[in-house]
Motif scaffolding. Structure first.
Motif, PDB file in Angstrom:
ATOM      1  N   VAL A 144       0.787  -1.093  -0.170  1.00 35.97           N
ATOM      2  CA  VAL A 144      -0.029  -0.082  -0.155  1.00 35.97           C
ATOM      3  C   VAL A 144       0.706   1.497   0.181  1.00 35.97           C
ATOM      4  N   VAL A 145       0.637   2.167  -0.817  1.00 36.85           N
ATOM      5  CA  VAL A 145       1.314   3.478  -0.894  1.00 36.85           C
ATOM      6  C   VAL A 145       0.211   4.424  -0.194  1.00 36.85           C
ATOM      7  N   GLU A 160       6.423  -1.512  -7.281  1.00 36.59           N
ATOM      8  CA  GLU A 160       5.158  -2.079  -7.341  1.00 36.59           C
ATOM      9  C   GLU A 160       3.948  -1.807  -6.158  1.00 36.59           C
ATOM     10  N   ALA A 161       2.892  -1.665  -6.417  1.00 31.11           N
ATOM     11  CA  ALA A 161       1.944  -1.428  -5.215  1.00 31.11           C
ATOM     12  C   ALA A 161       0.620  -2.026  -5.820  1.00 31.11           C
ATOM     13  N   ASP A 162      -0.080  -2.520  -4.952  1.00 29.93           N
ATOM     14  CA  ASP A 162      -1.569  -2.880  -5.017  1.00 29.93           C
ATOM     15  C   ASP A 162      -2.732  -1.770  -4.793  1.00 29.93           C
ATOM     16  N   VAL A 163      -2.233  -0.865  -4.073  1.00 34.31           N
ATOM     17  CA  VAL A 163      -3.315   0.184  -3.776  1.00 34.31           C
ATOM     18  C   VAL A 163      -2.595   1.491  -3.354  1.00 34.31           C
ATOM     19  N   ILE A 164      -3.204   2.594  -3.612  1.00 28.56           N
ATOM     20  CA  ILE A 164      -2.856   4.007  -3.355  1.00 28.56           C
ATOM     21  C   ILE A 164      -3.955   4.538  -2.488  1.00 28.56           C
ATOM     22  N   LEU A 165      -3.431   4.931  -0.867  1.00 33.72           N
ATOM     23  CA  LEU A 165      -4.639   5.491  -0.167  1.00 33.72           C
ATOM     24  C   LEU A 165      -4.289   7.190  -0.046  1.00 33.72           C
TER      25      LEU A 165
END
Length: 397
Positions: A167-168, A231-236
């Motif tokens: 997660v970013v 790499e990332a799955d999500v940005i919050l």
């Protein structure tokens, strides 16, 4: 007699937690940004209204439900309930000009139960809708290419859906830091992305890594300000909120430019129509005490106890304050940001309105906790404090 229009069914505003996000049962955007496990990042010993302290207890940093209970208790203590119209959504506010004297205000509201509209004419108006409900979403280059999830802290409630993700977390102010720590308990990795001049000095969990601000998006991740990528799955997005007053007609004369609400004398008074005031515009403050000073100051201007300067004089004062802000090298968007400036600000309100100033111990404890927090993010909420006098406090654990 005063009247308060409140969309929710109870007092508390942003402190009224709901597990819902998006829209409420009436189709309106959810107001609160509260998440399930949130505890205050200020000790309760500095948070209370000056004339109504929080109940004593072992913990200084308390769960959000205790703050909401405190506000309900405040309402009951001062017998405010008869003045509050719950379940009423403000549709429009507009000035009603008179031949002589200041304008009145037509306030049109919708009952969420009956769906009926009604209009009330008021002599004076306080705008108290807060500024933690309309998310600020940054513009990121190529964000449309990113195949992962996107969200804003406004809609964050609990961490389970982030289990095993990278997660970013974009933004490292209070919410970004708090949420990053909570996500670290379930996420594979948390990339805490920010542009602070120096890294956050606190120890962080082993799966939390600080990176520069996001520059652009890739299909499976992001490029950061120093040229690195991950790499990332999500940005919050923990990127803050916008001032928003959709119910104010253009005739009210209020504008928002670069995160500055204009034209507000002392961050409160609409200089065009001084019978309109805004409570709680400043941020990075001790909220409830500041609200109290603002309201008491405003009431004295309306009762004739404290005459206001002329409109040109008030506008000149705003201009001087703004120029001083810029001269100090501060961002325009931070014009309403206070921090340690809040003490000078509230002292000024107290002086001109003949009010007692905030005890020195409250200021010192606020500043001490702020410094401790940055250095010890993972542990600072375990401490407890007691104010022991006008100028003294102690750490009890």
């Amino acid at each position: 007699m005063p009247v308060v229009w409140e969309k929710a069914s109870k007092v508390g505003g942003t402190w009224v937690y709901t597990p819902q996000s998006g829209k409420d049962e009436h189709g309106y955007p959810i107001h609160s940004s509260m998440y399930k496990n949130m505890k205050t990042n200020l000790p309760k010993e500095v948070m209370g209204f000056p004339d109504y302290p929080f109940p004593s207890g072992d913990n200084s940093f308390i769960h959000h439900t205790e703050v909401q209970q405190y506000l309900e208790s405040y309402m009951e203590h001062y017998k405010l309930n008869p003045h509050i119209k719950f379940g009423h959504y403000v549709e429009e506010v507009k000035p009603v000009m008179k031949i002589e004297g200041p304008p009145a205000w037509d306030v049109t509201v919708k009952s969420l139960e009956s769906k009926k509209l009604s209009t009330t004419t008021c002599d004076a108006l306080l705008v108290c809708n807060g500024h933690y409900s309309v998310p600020r979403i940054p513009q990121i280059k190529n964000i449309e290419k990113f195949q992962g999830r996107q969200g804003h802290s406004h809609d964050y409630r609990e961490p389970s859906s982030y289990k095993g993700c990278t997660v970013v977390v974009l933004g490292a102010a209070a919410s970004g830091l708090d949420i990053a720590l909570e996500l670290s308990t379930v996420a594979k990795e948390v990339l805490l992305s920010h542009n602070h001049p120096t890294p956050i000095p606190s120890e962080l969990p082993p799966n939390v890594r600080q990176v520069r601000g996001v520059e652009s998006a890739l299909e499976n991740g992001f490029v950061f300000g120093d040229g690195s990528s991950a790499e990332a799955d999500v940005i919050l997005y923990c990127t803050g909120y916008l001032f928003s007053f959709p119910f104010l007609s253009k005739e009210c004369g209020i504008t928002i430019e670069e995160n500055v609400v204009k034209p507000l004398y002392k961050h409160i008074i609409n200089t065009k129509y001084p019978s309109m005031a805004f409570i709680g515009i400043p941020f990075l403050v001790c909220p409830f005490p500041l609200f109290d000073f603002q309201v008491q100051y405003y009431l004295k201007t309306q009762t004739g106890t404290l005459p206001l300067p002329s409109e040109p004089e008030m506008n000149a004062s705003i201009k001087n304050e703004f120029e001083d802000h810029i001269t100090k090298g501060l961002h325009i968007k931070h014009f309403h940001k206070m921090g340690k400036l809040q003490w000078q600000y509230t002292d000024n309100l107290a002086k001109v309105a003949a009010l007692p100033i905030l005890p020195q111990a409250v200021r010192d404890l606020f500043d001490a906790v702020h410094a401790t927090r940055i250095a010890s993010l993972m542990t600072f909420k375990r401490s407890s404090y007691r104010i022991t006098g006008e100028t003294t406090f102690v750490k009890v654990k």
